[in-house]
Scaffold this active site. Structure first.
Site, PDB file in Angstrom:
ATOM      1  N   ALA A 293       2.893   6.831   1.256  1.00 23.55           N
ATOM      2  CA  ALA A 293       3.868   7.752   1.859  1.00 23.55           C
ATOM      3  C   ALA A 293       3.539   9.215   1.586  1.00 23.55           C
ATOM      4  CB  ALA A 293       5.264   7.414   1.359  1.00 23.55           C
TER       5      ALA A 293
ATOM      6  N   PRO B  97       1.369   5.486  -3.771  1.00 24.77           N
ATOM      7  CA  PRO B  97       2.578   4.768  -4.184  1.00 24.77           C
ATOM      8  C   PRO B  97       2.824   3.478  -3.416  1.00 24.77           C
ATOM      9  CG  PRO B  97       3.128   6.739  -2.925  1.00 24.77           C
ATOM     10  CD  PRO B  97       1.665   6.816  -3.248  1.00 24.77           C
ATOM     11  N   ASN B  98       3.270   2.507  -4.176  1.00 24.56           N
ATOM     12  CA  ASN B  98       3.704   1.192  -3.693  1.00 24.56           C
ATOM     13  C   ASN B  98       2.559   0.266  -3.276  1.00 24.56           C
ATOM     14  OD1 ASN B  98       6.581   1.785  -3.939  1.00 24.56           O
ATOM     15  ND2 ASN B  98       6.238   3.212  -2.244  1.00 24.56           N
TER      16      ASN B  98
ATOM     17  N   GLU C 252      -9.467   9.075   5.311  1.00 28.63           N
ATOM     18  CA  GLU C 252      -8.078   8.590   5.241  1.00 28.63           C
ATOM     19  C   GLU C 252      -8.054   7.118   5.660  1.00 28.63           C
ATOM     20  OE1 GLU C 252      -5.586  10.694   8.015  1.00 28.63           O
ATOM     21  OE2 GLU C 252      -3.758   9.650   7.373  1.00 28.63           O
TER      22      GLU C 252
ATOM     23  N   ARG D 244       4.373   3.467  14.171  1.00 28.72           N
ATOM     24  CA  ARG D 244       5.579   3.149  13.415  1.00 28.72           C
ATOM     25  C   ARG D 244       6.612   4.271  13.555  1.00 28.72           C
ATOM     26  NH1 ARG D 244       3.675   1.295   7.647  1.00 28.72           N
ATOM     27  NH2 ARG D 244       5.903   0.776   7.529  1.00 28.72           N
TER      28      ARG D 244
ATOM     29  N   HIS E 275      -5.513   3.551   6.144  1.00 25.63           N
ATOM     30  CA  HIS E 275      -4.191   2.900   6.187  1.00 25.63           C
ATOM     31  C   HIS E 275      -4.352   1.453   6.643  1.00 25.63           C
ATOM     32  CE1 HIS E 275      -2.175   6.693   5.624  1.00 25.63           C
ATOM     33  NE2 HIS E 275      -2.912   7.206   6.587  1.00 25.63           N
TER      34      HIS E 275
ATOM     35  N   ASN F  72      -6.022   6.135   0.554  1.00 29.40           N
ATOM     36  CA  ASN F  72      -4.782   5.646   1.159  1.00 29.40           C
ATOM     37  C   ASN F  72      -3.658   6.224   0.304  1.00 29.40           C
ATOM     38  OD1 ASN F  72      -2.562   4.446   2.228  1.00 29.40           O
ATOM     39  ND2 ASN F  72      -3.360   2.351   2.173  1.00 29.40           N
TER      40      ASN F  72
ATOM     41  N   TYR G 177       1.991  -5.353   5.982  1.00 29.98           N
ATOM     42  CA  TYR G 177       0.793  -5.070   5.181  1.00 29.98           C
ATOM     43  C   TYR G 177      -0.053  -6.303   4.863  1.00 29.98           C
ATOM     44  CZ  TYR G 177       3.187  -0.614   4.571  1.00 29.98           C
ATOM     45  OH  TYR G 177       3.808   0.592   4.811  1.00 29.98           O
TER      46      TYR G 177
ATOM     47  N   ARG H  32       4.671  -6.936  -0.737  1.00 33.49           N
ATOM     48  CA  ARG H  32       5.387  -5.822  -0.105  1.00 33.49           C
ATOM     49  C   ARG H  32       5.330  -5.941   1.422  1.00 33.49           C
ATOM     50  NH1 ARG H  32       3.000   0.280   0.590  1.00 33.49           N
ATOM     51  NH2 ARG H  32       4.855   1.162   1.547  1.00 33.49           N
TER      52      ARG H  32
HETATM   53  C1  DQA Z   1       0.316   3.094   4.545  1.00 37.92           C
HETATM   54  C2  DQA Z   1       1.183   3.691   5.647  1.00 37.92           C
HETATM   55  C3  DQA Z   1       2.193   4.662   5.068  1.00 37.92           C
HETATM   56  O1  DQA Z   1       3.014   5.185   6.102  1.00 37.92           O
HETATM   57  C4  DQA Z   1       3.086   3.949   4.069  1.00 37.92           C
HETATM   58  O2  DQA Z   1       3.976   4.861   3.474  1.00 37.92           O
HETATM   59  C5  DQA Z   1       2.325   3.204   3.052  1.00 37.92           C
HETATM   60  C6  DQA Z   1       1.153   2.442   3.464  1.00 37.92           C
HETATM   61  C7  DQA Z   1      -0.652   2.013   5.086  1.00 37.92           C
HETATM   62  O3  DQA Z   1      -1.606   1.702   4.396  1.00 37.92           O
HETATM   63  O4  DQA Z   1      -0.430   1.486   6.170  1.00 37.92           O
HETATM   64  O5  DQA Z   1       2.699   3.158   1.874  1.00 37.92           O
HETATM   65  O6  DQA Z   1      -0.471   4.127   3.979  1.00 37.92           O
END
Ligand code: DQA
Length: 145
Positions: free
Chosen positions: A80, A12-13, A101, A110, A103, A77, A25, A20
């Site tokens: 959240a 998501p997002n 994984e 954070r 990120h 990735n 990011y 964003r």
């Molecule tokens: C994220 C880190 C997550 O905590 C966050 O919710 C994201 C992006 C990252 O790529 O840094 O949506 O996965």
């Protein structure tokens, strides 16, 4: 499918990358990252299948699909959902395909609610905190598995 297909699944997002929270990011879009992965994948002789969804179940379905098609590895990735999704953890454990994984940021540096990673409990490795390069480093690791 070629000998090595690597799924790159985004949660998501992440479709909003580029605009964003750029201070966290960066300014690259997901398409920019996809282009870099495709180029590097070609050099490494692997095929990249990159997708994004804001829906947890889609990510679960795509993890299952990675097993069905015999994918070599998955870069995930989960956004959240990383911090909330036992369903994703169960899927990772179920498929028998190595999941790395990924990120952009380093969630452990954070807010405390980002310190728990269900994805990390099933993943073979985690690459984080390198911005878009996290995906490239994870791709190198996945190709070498
Ligand atoms: C994220 C880190 C997550 O905590 C966050 O919710 C994201 C992006 C990252 O790529 O840094 O949506 O996965």
């Amino acid at each position: 499918m070629t000998a090595k297909t690597i799924y790159v699944l985004n949660g998501p997002n992440l479709n909003l990358l580029g605009t964003r929270e750029p201070d966290i990011y960066g300014h690259d879009t997901l398409d920019d990252i996809a282009a870099r992965l495709a180029a590097r994948g070609e050099e490494l002789g692997v095929t990249i299948d990159m997708r994004q969804s804001n829906h947890e179940g889609h990510l679960v379905d795509w993890l299952h699909e990675a097993r069905t098609v015999g994918a070599h590895a998955v870069l995930l990735n989960a956004g959240a959902y990383t911090h909330t999704s036992i369903a994703l953890l169960d899927a990772i454990k179920a498929i028998g395909v190595p999941v790395i994984e990924v990120h952009l940021s380093d969630p452990e540096k954070r807010e405390p609610f980002r310190h728990l990673s269900y994805v990390g409990m099933g993943a073979v490795q985690c690459v984080k905190g390198l911005g878009p390069d996290s995906y490239l480093v994870a791709l190198e690791a996945a190709a070498a598995l």
